[in-house]
Write a protein that holds these residues in place. Structure first.
Motif, PDB file in Angstrom:
ATOM      1  N   ARG A  59       1.863   2.254  -3.316  1.00  0.00           N
ATOM      2  CA  ARG A  59       0.829   2.972  -4.076  1.00  0.00           C
ATOM      3  C   ARG A  59       0.677   4.402  -3.561  1.00  0.00           C
ATOM      4  N   GLY A  60       1.619   4.816  -2.701  1.00  0.00           N
ATOM      5  CA  GLY A  60       1.683   6.226  -2.306  1.00  0.00           C
ATOM      6  C   GLY A  60       1.084   6.560  -0.945  1.00  0.00           C
ATOM      7  N   LEU A  61       0.585   5.557  -0.239  1.00  0.00           N
ATOM      8  CA  LEU A  61      -0.076   5.851   1.036  1.00  0.00           C
ATOM      9  C   LEU A  61       0.939   5.871   2.186  1.00  0.00           C
ATOM     10  N   SER A  62       0.747   6.798   3.106  1.00  0.00           N
ATOM     11  CA  SER A  62       1.664   6.904   4.251  1.00  0.00           C
ATOM     12  C   SER A  62       1.442   5.724   5.199  1.00  0.00           C
TER      13      SER A  62
ATOM     14  N   MET B 177       0.826  -1.214   0.000  1.00  0.00           N
ATOM     15  CA  MET B 177       0.000   0.000   0.000  1.00  0.00           C
ATOM     16  C   MET B 177       0.860   1.263   0.000  1.00  0.00           C
ATOM     17  N   LYS B 178       2.017   1.198   0.649  1.00  0.00           N
ATOM     18  CA  LYS B 178       2.942   2.343   0.595  1.00  0.00           C
ATOM     19  C   LYS B 178       3.470   2.526  -0.837  1.00  0.00           C
TER      20      LYS B 178
END
Lengths: 246, 346
Positions: free
Chosen positions: B310-313, B307-308
């Protein structure tokens, strides 16, 4: 214009040196294929570029758009335009796929200083893509990759990729688990992004994916470094003599 | 119950309390529900709804499934019957308001559901200062289907003990509880499946922080054939919190063709939080289906990385994964209004 520059990279995973003095330059618009036997370090290179937690960089440098990539968190790398299509995309039960797609689009837009897209705008974007790629909209209602077939998982990766419009696409064994028809569909989808500005790094064992996504450069990796670079003719030679010759 | 003794709540029950009963507050109603307001254990309800009959039973001696100190057992409290006599067309919410500080409040309600009623009941506990709350809830379900959910809005100095006695005779009882606040919170279930084709499902989400302590002690007795039960609890533990799940499914000799399952899952957000899992099957008939299991772990690093990438913190990824962990349980709430309430306020 240079997009990614890897210089004398040395990496270990779980105390074992996997990459040992690797150099690679990728310019905007180029498609590179990285081939090699199992365990030669191809996937570790992809993990190093994307900032995977298992990777420890021992030396060398990676610059992306002239910035030190190794200093960036994985999400910053992603938001600056690096996208990896995973060999085995994670199944995440409980997280709705459409919600996930909406979230990643708006997080990237926020990073770029743009306003959020409304749900209606995002839905239109997604529906246009699923229609164009002949993707069954059912995958939007399900949990992220949960219970998806191999083909559905790769299609979902493709959908994420097309929505995020990355500058550097890393395709890690994109052909694994795909039949010819599914591979053709994924290949067509990836080619839609090839506008002369985006770049692709294809990691593969086999030639067949390169029938659909044509590389400008082919590199052979062995013993943690690139040992041969050239054009597509290298692949034909590999098909005849195998990796044993290298 | 030996393990239960390790769950120490003596600091809570050995305190001296002033007992409080009744009161009045100016409160708002929830428009999507039939509202029953209860002030310090006393309902403020004058049989306004034709589907619900409330009756004061008597003042009764205090009883509890959870061992408390003598001060409690000297107590007498008011018991009320809530009988759902007609099919309600909206969910019912019982809002328990508690006032005062350093007080103990006990309440005892019999909730009856008979003759082909299908009802959705939400109970809320609302308190803003430290106290001990003891709720006895006695459910009687005959040829009916009751969905019971509970959520608390209490401060971290308040402790809440819930005794649930449930009797199901040809019908279904389903419950979803969330426990995320309170110094010590315990749900003590004793469920009897008295007739064939009776089922009970008890599900819960337990989210603890700091030094919170929580226990789910759930005993389900399959007394007749073709009865079914399911217990599933999901824990998210942080700080130095401590959770306990003690599940017991008892399948009696005459309860052939019954089924039972027990599941406890825990995500540990801190190295200093602890959970004691004790799912148990007590089977006296060979022709039954019974399963039990418990898992304890951290959030999966590969899920986080995916998920990171894909740009998520990290923070957002953790929030999403924890919501996903809870979602399965919350989705078991049948009623849309109650489910939305949990998603909005949870």
């Amino acid at each position: 214009m240079e997009l990614l520059n890897i210089n004398n990279l040395k990496v270990e995973v779980e105390d074992k040196k996997i990459i040992d003095g690797l150099n690679l330059n990728i310019k905007r618009g180029e498609v590179h294929a990285l081939m090699g036997q199992n365990g030669c370090g191809k996937s570790t290179l992809a993990k190093t570029i994307t900032g995977h937690f298992s990777v420890k960089v021992l030396g060398g440098e990676i610059t992306y758009r002239n910035k030190d990539l190794l200093q960036m968190e994985p999400e910053e790398r992603a938001n600056r335009g690096i996208f990896m299509s995973f060999q085995s995309p994670r199944e995440i039960p409980g997280v709705n796929n459409l919600y996930f797609l909406k979230t990643i689009i708006n997080v990237k837009r926020e990073f770029e200083g743009k306003d959020d897209l409304s749900s209606v705008e995002i839905m239109k974007k997604i529906k246009d893509l699923t229609s164009d790629l002949q993707i069954n909209n059912d995958i939007l209602k399900r949990y992220v990759n949960d219970g998806f077939s191999g083909g559905e998982k790769k299609t979902n990766e493709l959908l994420q990729m097309l929505l995020l419009e990355p500058d550097l696409i890393i395709l890690d064994e994109i052909d694994s688990g795909l039949d010819i028809d599914a591979l053709k569909k994924v290949g067509e989808g990836v080619n839609k992004l090839l506008d002369g500005k985006r770049s692709i790094l294809i990691i593969t064992h086999y030639k067949r994916v390169l029938d659909y996504i044509k590389p400008n450069f082919v590199h052979i990796m062995s013993g943690g470094k690139i040992v041969e670079s050239g054009g597509i003719e290298i692949v034909d030679r590999l098909e005849e003599s195998g990796y044993g010759r290298i | 119950m030996d393990e239960f003794k390790n769950f120490d709540y003596s600091d809570v029950i050995n305190k001296k309390y002033k007992f409080l009963l009744g009161g009045d507050l100016d409160v708002d109603d929830y428009k999507d529900f039939y509202n029953i307001n209860v002030f310090n254990g006393v309902p403020d309800y004058n049989n306004e709804y034709d589907f619900l009959k409330l009756e004061y039973v008597d003042d009764i001696p205090f009883t509890s499934l959870i061992p408390l100190n003598d001060e409690f057992y000297n107590l007498r409290l008011m018991q009320y019957n809530f009988e759902i006599i007609l099919q309600p067309d909206k969910p019912i919410v019982i809002k328990n308001y508690y006032t005062g500080s350093g007080v103990a409040i006990a309440s005892d309600f019999n909730i009856q559901c008979k003759n082909n009623i299908k009802a959705d009941l939400l109970e809320l506990n609302i308190s803003s200062a430290d106290k001990l709350i003891v709720n006895n809830r006695n459910f009687s379900i005959e040829e009916s289907f009751l969905n019971y959910s509970r959520m608390d809005f209490i401060d971290n100095e308040t402790s809440i003990f819930n005794n649930y006695n449930v009797s199901v005779g040809v019908g279904k009882f389903e419950s979803v509880l969330t426990d995320k606040q309170g110094k010590v919170s315990i749900n003590f279930w004793d469920i009897n499946l008295n007739k064939p084709d009776s089922t009970a499902e008890v599900s819960g989400i337990v989210e603890l922080n700091s030094a919170d302590r929580h226990g789910n002690v759930c005993k389900i007795n399959h007394l007749k054939n073709e009865t079914g039960s399911k217990q599933e609890f999901r824990h998210i533990l942080n700080g130095t919190s401590y959770a306990m799940y003690d599940g017991d499914s008892h399948i009696a000799v005459g309860a052939q063709d019954s089924s039972s399952s027990q599941i406890s899952k825990a995500i540990m957000l801190s190295n200093n939080s602890r959970i004691l899992n004790k799912p148990r099957l007590n089977i006296h008939n060979s022709n039954v289906k019974a399963t039990h299991g418990a898992t304890v772990g951290k959030l999966n690093n590969d899920d986080i990385f995916y998920m990171k990438q894909r740009g998520l913190s990290t923070k957002l990824v953790e929030e999403i994964l924890l919501e996903a962990f809870k979602k399965d349980i919350l989705d078991r709430i049948h009623n849309q209004e109650i489910r939305s309430f949990f998603h909005d306020k949870g």
